[in-house]
Design an enzyme around this catalytic site. Structure first.
Site, mmCIF file in Angstrom:
data_model
loop_
_atom_site.group_PDB
_atom_site.id
_atom_site.type_symbol
_atom_site.label_atom_id
_atom_site.label_comp_id
_atom_site.label_asym_id
_atom_site.label_seq_id
_atom_site.Cartn_x
_atom_site.Cartn_y
_atom_site.Cartn_z
ATOM 1 C CD GLU A 343 -2.969 -1.062 2.291
ATOM 2 O OE1 GLU A 343 -3.948 -0.722 1.813
ATOM 3 O OE2 GLU A 343 -2.558 -1.261 3.673
ATOM 4 C CB CYS A 427 -8.877 3.552 6.146
ATOM 5 S SG CYS A 427 -8.353 2.710 4.670
HETATM 6 ZN ZN LIG Z 1 -7.790 4.159 3.090
#
Ligand SMILES: [Zn+2]
Length: 663
Positions: A343, A427
């Protein structure tokens, strides 16, 4: 005075040293472009976040009066190390629970708080109050508060800071608590989080007997700074500084912590502590590495501490990191972190378009970092990038109506990348929600005798200088038009400096004060024009930023963009979508001689300016059944229409492309 002396003096005086503070959210009314975005969040997103948290059964996880989902339906009980694998979750027959859900509640509360400034919403406020009551019940007598470690993995608190988001969750709940207190005056969550922060301060720190750790996912640092500012308690600021100073020191805390729980430190899914920017002390770091959101939150916290403590050693490191990010590792949309594997970041100039991860949260994090760098003074180096991320790679993550979301923000799609209602790792939705709902605070920076205007757009700001109330109103159709007209209304004549950003994308700017032209060369430094005068009621500032269409090219070291061109106008990056251009966008090529026209389209995508040009397109007619042949394809003319990147995938799903072939 040496830097370390001044840092010590700043650290001991207990007074914030922020040179330019953002204006609090309610002091800036935004209208126009950002007004529409804030309305979408206040009227839709904020409620949706709450509803989808409930649908995901997050209330069950935090409510001590309900059966714990992880206990009642045990399906798999992983060790902390197993639980640390990406997207770790417990899946029972009907329940999936995540270790970071407290953070989603924290950001949802924060989004709701800012939204309440925009629009009273008693129903939502009641729901948030009830969530806060549950956290009050959940909190342990010693102040500890983590739904994961109390309800799902009891007895294991503080055993795996590397992977399990424990302090990260605390940080988001603190941010939610601060915002909710400021918006409603209700102290309950703030008091809960102060008790928890006190517990954390008793657990971690340089004193003998305390743990020497810090969180694998940064966030607690910047949150503690906010808590210190709102409570005036310097101990929270010192704890934030401790976490930053401690990061990456040897012997490495994550090694020792792994051994303490009987695990091999080398048996680490991500292999390197670069993943969490703890591979070396923060002041020695010179490359942006690892998980992009973590990096942005760390640098945001470092910028806060650099400003609060006058710590130039942090400032120097931050500038190195800023250079590395913005000259080698940034998408043209302000997206960052190309890889889904970590990520985050990979290698310099590795910026693939179709597989770009470019998480919404990462661009939001870049906005956070840039805005904190502006605390040290107006500098377009940071503000230009903040604007780039704001108008492109961050708000692309939220549909125009505020109801659907992106996690990844690629720069090319074959039509299968579409907005979703919710994500098992949710998120991004509350992160973009809280950023948009608090956008007013990114517009301005206020010092003792100056106001810096970082962003332009229709709206009104109220602030105090030298004890006098001043109102500044911007009338503008920005970002569609670069003409900005400002009126300054002090309650009595007041001398201060007005700093106005001259964006790097603008090649010709003109400024007039009360009709008189200002020589910009004489008054501009660091990309801001500074006008110091005694301001009087009705003073008028007219800034004209020429907004041309730009063809932008990437450094040839970016293999994916070579021979390609992107279109921009003002702060906006454009893309082409299948719905305007038919499919097979890869066949489009834009001649350098093409005239690119801008068109106002008030009824399209909530009102945008589109770009259009006559382009070329390879034809596949007469190709028959063949795949290869010696003759090149015929080329035909085609009209190409581009829309702002942030607005893509709000109509019929289809292909999308930012970097067109350059002819
Ligand atoms: Zn996120």
């Amino acid at each position: 005075m040496t830097a370390s002396q001044s840092a010590r003096q700043a650290a001991t005086s207990g007074k914030p040293k922020l040179a330019f503070r953002p204006l609090p959210v309610p002091q800036v009314d935004v209208r126009g472009f950002w007004g529409d975005r804030v309305d979408a969040v206040a009227t839709r997103t904020a409620g949706i976040l709450y509803d989808r948290c409930v649908e995901a059964r997050m209330l069950e996880q935090i409510d001590p009066d309900r059966p714990s989902p992880g206990v009642v339906i045990p399906f798999h009980s992983p060790s902390p190390d197993e639980a640390a694998s990406p997207g770790a979750e417990f899946t029972g027959s009907t329940v999936t629970t995540q270790m970071f859900w407290d953070s989603d509640w924290g950001k949802t509360i924060e989004t709701a708080a800012y939204s309440l400034y925009r629009r009273r919403n008693d129903d939502l406020e009641k729901k948030i109050d009830a969530v806060i009551d549950i956290y009050g019940k959940l909190q342990q007598p010693d102040g500890y508060l983590s739904s994961w470690y109390q309800r799902i993995q009891p007895g294991l608190r503080w055993t795996n800071l590397r992977d399990c988001h424990e302090l990260y969750c605390a940080g988001h709940l603190i941010e939610g608590a601060v915002a909710y207190y400021q918006a409603t005056g209700k102290r309950k969550l703030l008091d809960i989080m102060c008790r928890y922060a006190d517990h954390i301060a008793q657990t971690f720190g340089p004193e003998p007997g305390k743990r020497k750790g810090y969180c694998g996912h940064e966030e607690i640092e910047l949150a503690l700074v906010k808590l210190a500012r709102v409570t005036g308690e310097k101990k929270y600021m010192d704890l934030a500084k401790y976490f930053i100073d401690q990061r990456g020191l040897e012997p490495h805390y994550f090694d020792e912590e792994a051994r303490a729980r009987g695990a091999d430190p080398k048996a680490y899914h991500f292999k390197t502590y670069e993943y969490s920017q703890s591979h070396r002390p923060v002041r020695e770091q010179d490359k942006v590495v690892g998980h992009a959101v973590r990096a942005m939150y760390l640098y945001s916290g470092m910028a806060d501490i650099a400003t609060e403590y006058g710590d130039d050693t942090l400032r120097v490191a931050l500038d190195r990191l800023w250079d590395d990010l913005t000259t080698k590792n940034l998408y043209i949309t302000g997206g960052i972190g190309p890889s889904s594997h970590n990520e985050g970041f990979t290698a310099d100039y590795d910026l693939p378009n179709e597989t770009a991860y470019a998480e919404t949260c990462a661009s939001v994090g870049l906005v956070f970092w840039a805005s904190r760098m502006l605390g040290m003074g107006p500098n377009a180096r940071y503000a230009d990038m903040m604007e780039r991320a704001l108008y492109n790679g961050s708000i692309s993550g939220l549909s125009l109506d505020g109801s659907l979301f992106f996690y990844e923000n690629p720069l090319e799609s074959r039509g299968k990348h579409n907005r979703w209602k919710w994500h098992r790792c949710p998120c991004c939705p509350p992160n973009i929600g809280r950023m948009v709902a608090s956008i007013g605070s990114y517009f301005y920076g206020l010092s003792d005798d100056a106001l810096a205007v970082h962003l332009y757009g229709n709206g009104t700001a109220r602030f105090d200088i030298a004890g006098r109330q001043i109102e500044l109103t911007q009338a503008s159709n920005y970002p569609w038009d670069g003409a900005v007209s400002m009126t300054v209304e002090p309650e009595a004549p007041t001398e201060f400096t007005l700093h106005l950003r001259l964006p790097a994308w603008c090649r010709k700017a003109a400024l007039k004060v009360n009709g008189e032209a200002v020589d910009l060369d004489a008054v501009t430094s660091d990309g801001y024009a500074a006008i110091r005068r005694e301001w009087r009621k009705g003073d008028r500032v007219e800034l004209d930023l020429e907004m041309a269409v730009d063809r932008l090219y990437a450094n040839p070291q970016v293999r994916q963009d070579i021979g390609r061109v992107a279109l921009a106008r003002g702060p906006l990056i454009y893309c082409v979508e299948e719905t305007d251009n038919a499919g097979q966008l890869h066949r489009i090529a834009l001649p350098r001689t093409a005239q690119i026209e801008a068109h106002e389209q008030p009824n399209l995508l909530g009102g945008v300016v589109t770009l259009s040009a006559v382009a070329k397109k390879e034809a596949f007619e007469n190709w028959e059944d063949g795949l290869y042949r010696p003759e090149p394809p015929a080329v035909e003319e085609t009209k190409v229409t581009a829309v702002p990147y942030f607005a893509w995938d709000n109509r019929d799903p289809g292909e999308m492309l930012v970097w067109l072939r350059d002819l």
